[in-house]
Design a protein around this motif. Structure first.
Motif, PDB file in Angstrom:
ATOM      1  N   ALA A  52       0.874  -1.164   0.000  1.00 60.32           N
ATOM      2  CA  ALA A  52       0.000   0.000   0.000  1.00 60.32           C
ATOM      3  C   ALA A  52       0.916   1.219   0.000  1.00 60.32           C
ATOM      4  O   ALA A  52       1.899   1.264   0.763  1.00 60.32           O
ATOM      5  CB  ALA A  52      -0.897   0.004   1.231  1.00 60.32           C
ATOM      6  N   ASN A  53       0.637   2.214  -0.868  1.00 57.10           N
ATOM      7  CA  ASN A  53       1.554   3.338  -1.060  1.00 57.10           C
ATOM      8  C   ASN A  53       0.842   4.680  -1.032  1.00 57.10           C
ATOM      9  O   ASN A  53      -0.321   4.788  -1.427  1.00 57.10           O
ATOM     10  CB  ASN A  53       2.241   3.201  -2.424  1.00 57.10           C
ATOM     11  CG  ASN A  53       3.090   1.965  -2.507  1.00 57.10           C
ATOM     12  OD1 ASN A  53       4.250   1.980  -2.189  1.00 57.10           O
ATOM     13  ND2 ASN A  53       2.495   0.857  -2.945  1.00 57.10           N
ATOM     14  N   TYR A  54       1.588   5.700  -0.621  1.00 55.14           N
ATOM     15  CA  TYR A  54       1.136   7.085  -0.673  1.00 55.14           C
ATOM     16  C   TYR A  54       2.107   7.824  -1.593  1.00 55.14           C
ATOM     17  O   TYR A  54       3.322   7.733  -1.422  1.00 55.14           O
ATOM     18  CB  TYR A  54       1.141   7.708   0.723  1.00 55.14           C
ATOM     19  CG  TYR A  54       0.889   9.188   0.716  1.00 55.14           C
ATOM     20  CD1 TYR A  54      -0.357   9.707   0.358  1.00 55.14           C
ATOM     21  CD2 TYR A  54       1.897  10.079   1.061  1.00 55.14           C
ATOM     22  CE1 TYR A  54      -0.581  11.075   0.347  1.00 55.14           C
ATOM     23  CE2 TYR A  54       1.681  11.438   1.057  1.00 55.14           C
ATOM     24  CZ  TYR A  54       0.430  11.926   0.703  1.00 55.14           C
ATOM     25  OH  TYR A  54       0.210  13.282   0.690  1.00 55.14           O
ATOM     26  N   ASP A  55       1.572   8.561  -2.591  1.00 52.87           N
ATOM     27  CA  ASP A  55       2.381   9.288  -3.566  1.00 52.87           C
ATOM     28  C   ASP A  55       1.958  10.750  -3.570  1.00 52.87           C
ATOM     29  O   ASP A  55       0.774  11.056  -3.421  1.00 52.87           O
ATOM     30  CB  ASP A  55       2.169   8.676  -4.953  1.00 52.87           C
ATOM     31  CG  ASP A  55       3.041   9.318  -6.007  1.00 52.87           C
ATOM     32  OD1 ASP A  55       4.115   8.753  -6.291  1.00 52.87           O
ATOM     33  OD2 ASP A  55       2.654  10.368  -6.544  1.00 52.87           O
ATOM     34  N   PHE A  56       2.925  11.657  -3.733  1.00 52.25           N
ATOM     35  CA  PHE A  56       2.625  13.093  -3.705  1.00 52.25           C
ATOM     36  C   PHE A  56       3.621  13.845  -4.573  1.00 52.25           C
ATOM     37  O   PHE A  56       4.713  13.360  -4.862  1.00 52.25           O
ATOM     38  CB  PHE A  56       2.690  13.613  -2.265  1.00 52.25           C
ATOM     39  CG  PHE A  56       4.028  13.394  -1.620  1.00 52.25           C
ATOM     40  CD1 PHE A  56       4.996  14.381  -1.635  1.00 52.25           C
ATOM     41  CD2 PHE A  56       4.332  12.182  -1.019  1.00 52.25           C
ATOM     42  CE1 PHE A  56       6.235  14.167  -1.058  1.00 52.25           C
ATOM     43  CE2 PHE A  56       5.576  11.957  -0.444  1.00 52.25           C
ATOM     44  CZ  PHE A  56       6.524  12.959  -0.462  1.00 52.25           C
ATOM     45  N   ARG A  57       3.259  15.030  -5.011  1.00 52.80           N
ATOM     46  CA  ARG A  57       4.146  15.935  -5.741  1.00 52.80           C
ATOM     47  C   ARG A  57       4.800  16.872  -4.726  1.00 52.80           C
ATOM     48  O   ARG A  57       4.180  17.261  -3.742  1.00 52.80           O
ATOM     49  CB  ARG A  57       3.386  16.790  -6.771  1.00 52.80           C
ATOM     50  CG  ARG A  57       2.658  16.047  -7.867  1.00 52.80           C
ATOM     51  CD  ARG A  57       3.546  15.226  -8.783  1.00 52.80           C
ATOM     52  NE  ARG A  57       3.567  13.851  -8.304  1.00 52.80           N
ATOM     53  CZ  ARG A  57       4.580  13.004  -8.436  1.00 52.80           C
ATOM     54  NH1 ARG A  57       5.673  13.351  -9.040  1.00 52.80           N
ATOM     55  NH2 ARG A  57       4.526  11.787  -7.974  1.00 52.80           N
ATOM     56  N   PHE A  58       6.027  17.271  -4.993  1.00 52.37           N
ATOM     57  CA  PHE A  58       6.742  18.173  -4.095  1.00 52.37           C
ATOM     58  C   PHE A  58       6.232  19.611  -4.181  1.00 52.37           C
ATOM     59  O   PHE A  58       6.312  20.357  -3.222  1.00 52.37           O
ATOM     60  CB  PHE A  58       8.246  18.150  -4.377  1.00 52.37           C
ATOM     61  CG  PHE A  58       8.896  16.825  -4.049  1.00 52.37           C
ATOM     62  CD1 PHE A  58       8.557  16.109  -2.922  1.00 52.37           C
ATOM     63  CD2 PHE A  58       9.860  16.300  -4.884  1.00 52.37           C
ATOM     64  CE1 PHE A  58       9.153  14.907  -2.612  1.00 52.37           C
ATOM     65  CE2 PHE A  58      10.479  15.093  -4.589  1.00 52.37           C
ATOM     66  CZ  PHE A  58      10.130  14.397  -3.451  1.00 52.37           C
ATOM     67  N   GLN A  59       5.722  20.009  -5.349  1.00 51.90           N
ATOM     68  CA  GLN A  59       5.218  21.367  -5.533  1.00 51.90           C
ATOM     69  C   GLN A  59       3.718  21.318  -5.795  1.00 51.90           C
ATOM     70  O   GLN A  59       3.132  20.254  -5.912  1.00 51.90           O
ATOM     71  CB  GLN A  59       5.931  22.037  -6.706  1.00 51.90           C
ATOM     72  CG  GLN A  59       7.423  22.172  -6.481  1.00 51.90           C
ATOM     73  CD  GLN A  59       8.114  22.786  -7.684  1.00 51.90           C
ATOM     74  OE1 GLN A  59       7.584  22.797  -8.775  1.00 51.90           O
ATOM     75  NE2 GLN A  59       9.312  23.299  -7.460  1.00 51.90           N
ATOM     76  N   HIS A  60       3.098  22.465  -5.931  1.00 45.66           N
ATOM     77  CA  HIS A  60       1.663  22.542  -6.209  1.00 45.66           C
ATOM     78  C   HIS A  60       1.422  22.357  -7.700  1.00 45.66           C
ATOM     79  O   HIS A  60       1.050  23.278  -8.411  1.00 45.66           O
ATOM     80  CB  HIS A  60       1.088  23.867  -5.705  1.00 45.66           C
ATOM     81  CG  HIS A  60       1.046  23.940  -4.222  1.00 45.66           C
ATOM     82  ND1 HIS A  60       0.108  23.270  -3.470  1.00 45.66           N
ATOM     83  CD2 HIS A  60       1.856  24.562  -3.336  1.00 45.66           C
ATOM     84  CE1 HIS A  60       0.330  23.489  -2.192  1.00 45.66           C
ATOM     85  NE2 HIS A  60       1.385  24.270  -2.082  1.00 45.66           N
ATOM     86  N   TRP A  65       8.213  16.625 -10.174  1.00 43.36           N
ATOM     87  CA  TRP A  65       8.898  15.832  -9.156  1.00 43.36           C
ATOM     88  C   TRP A  65       7.981  15.493  -7.986  1.00 43.36           C
ATOM     89  O   TRP A  65       7.180  16.320  -7.554  1.00 43.36           O
ATOM     90  CB  TRP A  65      10.112  16.589  -8.621  1.00 43.36           C
ATOM     91  CG  TRP A  65      11.234  16.635  -9.596  1.00 43.36           C
ATOM     92  CD1 TRP A  65      11.604  17.694 -10.376  1.00 43.36           C
ATOM     93  CD2 TRP A  65      12.123  15.577  -9.917  1.00 43.36           C
ATOM     94  NE1 TRP A  65      12.667  17.348 -11.155  1.00 43.36           N
ATOM     95  CE2 TRP A  65      13.018  16.055 -10.901  1.00 43.36           C
ATOM     96  CE3 TRP A  65      12.263  14.262  -9.481  1.00 43.36           C
ATOM     97  CZ2 TRP A  65      14.024  15.270 -11.442  1.00 43.36           C
ATOM     98  CZ3 TRP A  65      13.266  13.484 -10.015  1.00 43.36           C
ATOM     99  CH2 TRP A  65      14.135  13.986 -10.985  1.00 43.36           C
ATOM    100  N   GLY A  66       8.153  14.276  -7.474  1.00 42.10           N
ATOM    101  CA  GLY A  66       7.387  13.825  -6.320  1.00 42.10           C
ATOM    102  C   GLY A  66       8.056  12.640  -5.660  1.00 42.10           C
ATOM    103  O   GLY A  66       9.193  12.280  -5.983  1.00 42.10           O
ATOM    104  N   GLY A  67       7.354  12.045  -4.738  1.00 42.13           N
ATOM    105  CA  GLY A  67       7.892  10.896  -4.034  1.00 42.13           C
ATOM    106  C   GLY A  67       6.784   9.950  -3.633  1.00 42.13           C
ATOM    107  O   GLY A  67       5.601  10.280  -3.704  1.00 42.13           O
ATOM    108  N   LYS A  68       7.185   8.766  -3.232  1.00 46.02           N
ATOM    109  CA  LYS A  68       6.222   7.797  -2.731  1.00 46.02           C
ATOM    110  C   LYS A  68       6.866   6.967  -1.640  1.00 46.02           C
ATOM    111  O   LYS A  68       8.083   6.772  -1.611  1.00 46.02           O
ATOM    112  CB  LYS A  68       5.681   6.907  -3.841  1.00 46.02           C
ATOM    113  CG  LYS A  68       6.553   5.753  -4.233  1.00 46.02           C
ATOM    114  CD  LYS A  68       5.813   4.791  -5.144  1.00 46.02           C
ATOM    115  CE  LYS A  68       6.614   3.526  -5.278  1.00 46.02           C
ATOM    116  NZ  LYS A  68       5.918   2.463  -5.939  1.00 46.02           N
ATOM    117  N   ALA A  69       6.026   6.519  -0.711  1.00 44.94           N
ATOM    118  CA  ALA A  69       6.459   5.632   0.361  1.00 44.94           C
ATOM    119  C   ALA A  69       5.372   4.595   0.559  1.00 44.94           C
ATOM    120  O   ALA A  69       4.184   4.886   0.390  1.00 44.94           O
ATOM    121  CB  ALA A  69       6.690   6.411   1.644  1.00 44.94           C
ATOM    122  N   GLY A  70       5.771   3.382   0.894  1.00 49.23           N
ATOM    123  CA  GLY A  70       4.794   2.319   1.035  1.00 49.23           C
ATOM    124  C   GLY A  70       5.130   1.354   2.148  1.00 49.23           C
ATOM    125  O   GLY A  70       6.189   1.420   2.772  1.00 49.23           O
TER     126      GLY A  70
END
Length: 183
Positions: A52-60, A65-70
């Motif tokens: 199960a993962n959460y992904d997001f962008r660093f800017q609006h 660019w972004g990151g994810k962690a699971g």
């Protein structure tokens, strides 16, 4: 299995990340301003195997660019696997259709039963349970794939390949597919 040296792997990673710089210089991609894209998804395959993962962008933005962690867990034949995949990624595209590329690492904890065997005078062996053993390792991972992430939120779909690097080995063909929700 394909074996690559550490320098060849570094060159592969730098070449894939330089593609992002070339795309920005040629204005192929434009940033989609707005609320920062975030998503939650379940991934089969890839760097977390089942996670199960959460992904997001660093800017609006909706891309860039972004990151994810699971967090992943599965058990097979009395072996338990805990995975913690983390990646930095870049979304190239617009209007909810993106080419995703990323690089990161996955911590893997493997717990299993350990047995020892001894032979008696007739040559028969008996097994002795010795307890649970634990192996820990970190795998390097890359991601190359398609992402459908609606601009206004909703159903999120991802599919592609996630090459894995570990202990000098390189597995280029590990597929992944994920389903989730963007907001």
């Amino acid at each position: 299995m394909i074996y690559l040296s550490k320098s060849a792997l570094l060159i592969l990673l730098l070449a894939s990340l330089s593609f992002v710089g070339i795309a920005q210089d040629r204005k192929i991609d434009i940033y989609e301003p707005g609320q920062r894209a975030q998503s939650f998804f379940v991934e089969l395959g890839g760097p977390g195997f089942i996670s199960a993962n959460y992904d997001f962008r660093f800017q609006h933005t909706r891309n860039g660019w972004g990151g994810k962690a699971g967090l992943g867990y599965f058990s097979i034949d009395n072996e338990d696997y805990l995975t913690l995949p983390v990646q930095v990624n870049y979304l190239l595209g617009k209007n909810g259709h993106y080419f995703e590329m990323g690089a990161g690492a996955s911590y893997i904890r493997n717990s299993y039963d350990r047995y020892d065997y001894q032979y008696d005078e007739q040559g028969w062996y008996t097994e002795y349970y010795r307890g649970r053993d634990v192996d820990n390792q970190v795998l390097g991972s890359l991601t190359f794939g398609y992402r459908k992430q609606p601009v206004d939120g909703g159903f999120n779909f991802r599919a592609g390949l996630s090459p894995i690097l570990y202990e000098g080995d390189f597995i280029p063909y590990l597929p992944y597919i994920s389903f989730g929700y963007s907001f």
